[in-house]
Design an enzyme around this catalytic site. Structure first.
Site, PDB file in Angstrom:
ATOM      1  N   ARG A 120       0.809  -0.986  -0.117  1.00 56.68           N
ATOM      2  CA  ARG A 120       0.206   0.000   0.138  1.00 56.68           C
ATOM      3  C   ARG A 120       0.843   1.083  -0.151  1.00 56.68           C
ATOM      4  O   ARG A 120       0.520   2.262  -0.542  1.00 56.68           O
ATOM      5  CB  ARG A 120      -0.805  -0.205   1.315  1.00 56.68           C
ATOM      6  CG  ARG A 120      -2.133   0.760   1.306  1.00 56.68           C
ATOM      7  CD  ARG A 120      -2.966   0.906   2.437  1.00 56.68           C
ATOM      8  NE  ARG A 120      -2.950  -0.297   3.305  1.00 56.68           N
ATOM      9  CZ  ARG A 120      -3.808  -1.376   3.282  1.00 56.68           C
ATOM     10  NH1 ARG A 120      -4.701  -0.969   2.266  1.00 56.68           N
ATOM     11  NH2 ARG A 120      -3.980  -2.195   3.877  1.00 56.68           N
ATOM     12  N   TYR A 121       1.919   1.190   0.778  1.00 57.18           N
ATOM     13  CA  TYR A 121       2.906   2.451   0.750  1.00 57.18           C
ATOM     14  C   TYR A 121       4.146   1.864   0.273  1.00 57.18           C
ATOM     15  O   TYR A 121       4.388   0.893   0.320  1.00 57.18           O
ATOM     16  CB  TYR A 121       3.202   2.669   2.241  1.00 57.18           C
ATOM     17  CG  TYR A 121       1.913   3.021   3.185  1.00 57.18           C
ATOM     18  CD1 TYR A 121       1.388   4.075   3.285  1.00 57.18           C
ATOM     19  CD2 TYR A 121       1.389   1.929   3.953  1.00 57.18           C
ATOM     20  CE1 TYR A 121       0.195   4.346   4.030  1.00 57.18           C
ATOM     21  CE2 TYR A 121       0.475   2.231   4.752  1.00 57.18           C
ATOM     22  CZ  TYR A 121      -0.276   3.300   4.689  1.00 57.18           C
ATOM     23  OH  TYR A 121      -1.360   3.431   5.453  1.00 57.18           O
TER      24      TYR A 121
ATOM     25  N   ARG B 208       7.100  -0.246   2.531  1.00 61.76           N
ATOM     26  CA  ARG B 208       6.878  -1.504   3.037  1.00 61.76           C
ATOM     27  C   ARG B 208       5.616  -2.034   2.629  1.00 61.76           C
ATOM     28  O   ARG B 208       4.922  -1.786   1.938  1.00 61.76           O
ATOM     29  CB  ARG B 208       6.306  -0.825   4.457  1.00 61.76           C
ATOM     30  CG  ARG B 208       5.202   0.223   4.848  1.00 61.76           C
ATOM     31  CD  ARG B 208       5.289   0.957   5.888  1.00 61.76           C
ATOM     32  NE  ARG B 208       4.352   1.911   5.987  1.00 61.76           N
ATOM     33  CZ  ARG B 208       4.394   3.350   5.710  1.00 61.76           C
ATOM     34  NH1 ARG B 208       5.575   3.604   5.024  1.00 61.76           N
ATOM     35  NH2 ARG B 208       3.576   4.089   6.040  1.00 61.76           N
TER      36      ARG B 208
ATOM     37  N   CYS C 180      -5.602 -17.292  14.129  1.00 64.24           N
ATOM     38  CA  CYS C 180      -5.241 -16.570  15.263  1.00 64.24           C
ATOM     39  C   CYS C 180      -5.606 -17.327  16.759  1.00 64.24           C
ATOM     40  O   CYS C 180      -6.254 -18.140  16.445  1.00 64.24           O
ATOM     41  CB  CYS C 180      -6.252 -15.173  15.424  1.00 64.24           C
ATOM     42  SG  CYS C 180      -5.974 -14.259  13.993  1.00 64.24           S
TER      43      CYS C 180
ATOM     44  N   CYS D  35     -11.224 -11.624  17.481  1.00 64.12           N
ATOM     45  CA  CYS D  35     -11.601 -10.381  18.095  1.00 64.12           C
ATOM     46  C   CYS D  35     -13.020 -10.323  17.179  1.00 64.12           C
ATOM     47  O   CYS D  35     -13.025 -10.374  16.099  1.00 64.12           O
ATOM     48  CB  CYS D  35     -10.670  -9.356  17.862  1.00 64.12           C
ATOM     49  SG  CYS D  35      -9.071  -9.760  18.186  1.00 64.12           S
TER      50      CYS D  35
ATOM     51  N   CYS E 116     -12.774  -7.456  14.581  1.00 57.87           N
ATOM     52  CA  CYS E 116     -11.794  -7.775  13.519  1.00 57.87           C
ATOM     53  C   CYS E 116     -11.775  -7.072  11.946  1.00 57.87           C
ATOM     54  O   CYS E 116     -12.755  -7.545  11.632  1.00 57.87           O
ATOM     55  CB  CYS E 116     -11.374  -9.357  13.326  1.00 57.87           C
ATOM     56  SG  CYS E 116     -10.076  -9.684  11.987  1.00 57.87           S
TER      57      CYS E 116
ATOM     58  N   ARG F 129     -10.304  -7.973   9.643  1.00 63.24           N
ATOM     59  CA  ARG F 129     -10.099  -9.047   8.257  1.00 63.24           C
ATOM     60  C   ARG F 129     -10.998  -9.942   8.909  1.00 63.24           C
ATOM     61  O   ARG F 129     -10.603 -11.321   8.556  1.00 63.24           O
ATOM     62  CB  ARG F 129      -8.597  -9.517   8.356  1.00 63.24           C
ATOM     63  CG  ARG F 129      -7.864  -8.285   7.854  1.00 63.24           C
ATOM     64  CD  ARG F 129      -6.369  -8.740   7.383  1.00 63.24           C
ATOM     65  NE  ARG F 129      -5.688  -7.726   6.915  1.00 63.24           N
ATOM     66  CZ  ARG F 129      -4.600  -7.284   7.435  1.00 63.24           C
ATOM     67  NH1 ARG F 129      -4.170  -7.719   8.572  1.00 63.24           N
ATOM     68  NH2 ARG F 129      -3.840  -6.272   7.168  1.00 63.24           N
TER      69      ARG F 129
ATOM     70  N   ASP G 230     -12.650  -0.115  12.481  1.00 59.46           N
ATOM     71  CA  ASP G 230     -12.829  -0.025  10.935  1.00 59.46           C
ATOM     72  C   ASP G 230     -14.214  -0.479  10.642  1.00 59.46           C
ATOM     73  O   ASP G 230     -15.088  -1.267  11.359  1.00 59.46           O
ATOM     74  CB  ASP G 230     -11.789  -1.379  10.392  1.00 59.46           C
ATOM     75  CG  ASP G 230     -10.449  -0.737  10.444  1.00 59.46           C
ATOM     76  OD1 ASP G 230     -10.224   0.332   9.973  1.00 59.46           O
ATOM     77  OD2 ASP G 230      -9.658  -1.558  10.947  1.00 59.46           O
TER      78      ASP G 230
ATOM     79  N   ASP H  57      -8.033   4.119   9.237  1.00 59.35           N
ATOM     80  CA  ASP H  57      -7.640   3.438   7.893  1.00 59.35           C
ATOM     81  C   ASP H  57      -8.951   3.918   6.699  1.00 59.35           C
ATOM     82  O   ASP H  57     -10.107   3.629   7.291  1.00 59.35           O
ATOM     83  CB  ASP H  57      -7.630   1.770   8.160  1.00 59.35           C
ATOM     84  CG  ASP H  57      -6.239   1.505   8.306  1.00 59.35           C
ATOM     85  OD1 ASP H  57      -5.478   1.662   7.247  1.00 59.35           O
ATOM     86  OD2 ASP H  57      -5.967   1.065   9.367  1.00 59.35           O
TER      87      ASP H  57
ATOM     88  N   LYS I  67      -3.484   5.060   6.177  1.00 61.22           N
ATOM     89  CA  LYS I  67      -3.846   5.512   7.622  1.00 61.22           C
ATOM     90  C   LYS I  67      -3.808   6.959   7.661  1.00 61.22           C
ATOM     91  O   LYS I  67      -3.053   7.648   6.860  1.00 61.22           O
ATOM     92  CB  LYS I  67      -2.924   4.962   8.435  1.00 61.22           C
ATOM     93  CG  LYS I  67      -3.361   3.258   8.978  1.00 61.22           C
ATOM     94  CD  LYS I  67      -2.488   3.183  10.040  1.00 61.22           C
ATOM     95  CE  LYS I  67      -2.536   1.547  10.496  1.00 61.22           C
ATOM     96  NZ  LYS I  67      -2.311   0.721   9.312  1.00 61.22           N
TER      97      LYS I  67
HETATM   98  S1  SF4 Z   1      -7.838  -8.595  15.144  1.00 64.83           S
HETATM   99 FE1  SF4 Z   1      -8.349 -10.227  13.667  1.00 64.83          FE
HETATM  100  S2  SF4 Z   1      -6.211 -10.673  12.902  1.00 64.83           S
HETATM  101 FE2  SF4 Z   1      -5.917  -9.762  14.856  1.00 64.83          FE
HETATM  102  S3  SF4 Z   1      -5.644 -11.229  16.537  1.00 64.83           S
HETATM  103 FE3  SF4 Z   1      -8.000 -10.262  16.419  1.00 64.83          FE
HETATM  104  S4  SF4 Z   1      -9.161 -11.830  15.055  1.00 64.83           S
HETATM  105 FE4  SF4 Z   1      -6.874 -12.072  14.544  1.00 64.83          FE
END
Ligand code: SF4
Length: 365
Positions: free
Chosen positions: A96-97, A100, A109, A113, A116, A118, A279, A316, A323
């Site tokens: 994206r940049y 990096r 994971c 979360c 999340c 993603r 997000d 973001d 960002k």
């Molecule tokens: S935010 Fe998403 S990618 Fe990061 S630890 Fe939590 S579930 Fe996994």
């Protein structure tokens, strides 16, 4: 507080297990099954032990225990809220940049979360790791782009890999001349601190590149004695750490919670780095705050803790535009709406101090 003892238990992955351990209500089970069919669920014993089942507003539970509210997507929410796909030239890479790249090695994971960004891409139902061909293709891409100074291992959580595999990947990256920094984004030190073994720490150290670790935690209670020891093991080995947190309604959207979190990071020798605005991931509106509230919290935080404890509040930009810092500004032009009254022509700026009082710069002679 009546926390449950899950020291010898396994990670909880099914709504029925959450109900059996008193972490969710049986009445909610039909909805939770629907949520779990769509988004991965995992609560490690270390995280489960932090939850007070008697507190309906427990800030740890809000982050990890699924909720029926996740079934409601709001307008504007998007399966790829920060636009990873738009900047993915080869599998596993997000460029994206200029200087990096993100290198997404795994899609699993230790915990999942509920907010999340993603969430449509991570979990046991998704591809678990890059194929050998895709891994080599991603390395070739990094080798071919001499402007890439920093590689950010993210995912999924890269510390879900074995120390042996992680060590091989670190060595592959460090062997590329122009790669000077390898940054690892992880939640493992808080979610499953026992994974930060001596072998894991050794795997993170590599000749030819500096390793940085960015810890994701959102509430001071996540920084348990074991989590602090896991971080100390990495820092004592010479690996600097920074933090990443997400501003979450009912978790850390008050200044006392944010202050405690940032102080805890600094006490652990972890420099607060980013406070992300939530997000636009599907089904996460109940956990988002407003930008105005986030800005007010940043003002309040500045009044209470030193610069060492200040993260950058960032958004973001949807669509993959990167960002943007969205914290409050403390400097304004003399004719801006900030403050009262007109200023003399020679006084060009107003600047706000940590108490909220407005001053002139340069001062009136
Ligand atoms: S935010 Fe998403 S990618 Fe990061 S630890 Fe939590 S579930 Fe996994």
């Amino acid at each position: 507080m009546s926390r449950i003892n899950l020291k010898s238990a396994a990670t909880l992955r099914e709504p029925t297990e959450l109900v059996a351990h008193g972490l969710a209500s049986a009445a909610d089970l039909p909805d939770l099954e629907k949520v779990a069919a769509r988004y991965a669920v995992a609560v490690t014993p270390d995280i489960a032990a932090l939850i007070d089942p008697g507190d309906p507003d427990d800030p740890i539970a809000r982050q990890f225990i699924p909720s029926a509210e996740e079934l409601v997507a709001q307008p504007g929410e998007n399966a790829d809220p920060i636009g990873d796909h738009a900047h993915s030239p080869v599998a596993g890479i997000v460029h994206r940049y200029p200087d990096r790249v993100l290198f997404k090695l795994v899609h699993v994971c230790a915990v999942y979360c509920r907010f999340c960004f993603r969430r449509e891409m991570v979990g046991p139902g998704k591809a678990t790791a890059l194929s050998s061909n895709a891994y080599n293709g991603a390395l070739d891409y990094i080798r071919a782009h001499s402007e890439i100074w920093e590689v950010i291992l993210t995912g999924g959580d890269p510390l879900m890999l074995s120390p042996r595999r992680l060590g091989e990947i670190m060595a592959d990256l460090a062997a590329i001349d122009h790669v000077k920094i390898i940054r690892i984004h992880t939640r493992v030190p808080v979610a499953d601190p026992a994974r930060i073994s001596a072998e894991m720490v050794a795997a993170l150290k590599v000749e030819g590149a500096a390793t940085w670790v960015a810890l994701h935690a959102n509430h001071a209670r996540e920084l348990t004695r074991k989590a602090r020891a896991a971080c100390a093991a990495m820092i004592d080995a010479g690996i600097p750490m920074v933090s990443q947190s997400v501003l979450l309604r009912g978790v850390n959207d008050n200044v006392a919670a944010l202050e405690a979190l940032m102080r805890a990071f600094v006490e652990c020798r972890i420099k607060p780095y980013y406070l992300h605005h939530g997000d636009l991931a599907p089904g996460t509106a109940h956990l988002r705050t407003t930008l105005e509230h986030g800005q007010q919290l940043m003002r309040d935080l500045r009044g209470r803790v030193s610069g060492l404890c200040q993260p950058d509040y960032v958004l973001d930009i949807p669509g993959g535009y990167g960002k943007a810092p969205v914290g409050p500004s403390y400097l304004s032009q003399a004719n801006s709406p900030l403050g009262e009254g007109e200023l003399e022509p020679e006084t060009r700026y107003r600047v706000v101090d940590y108490c909220g009082d407005v001053h002139r710069y340069p001062p009136k002679p």
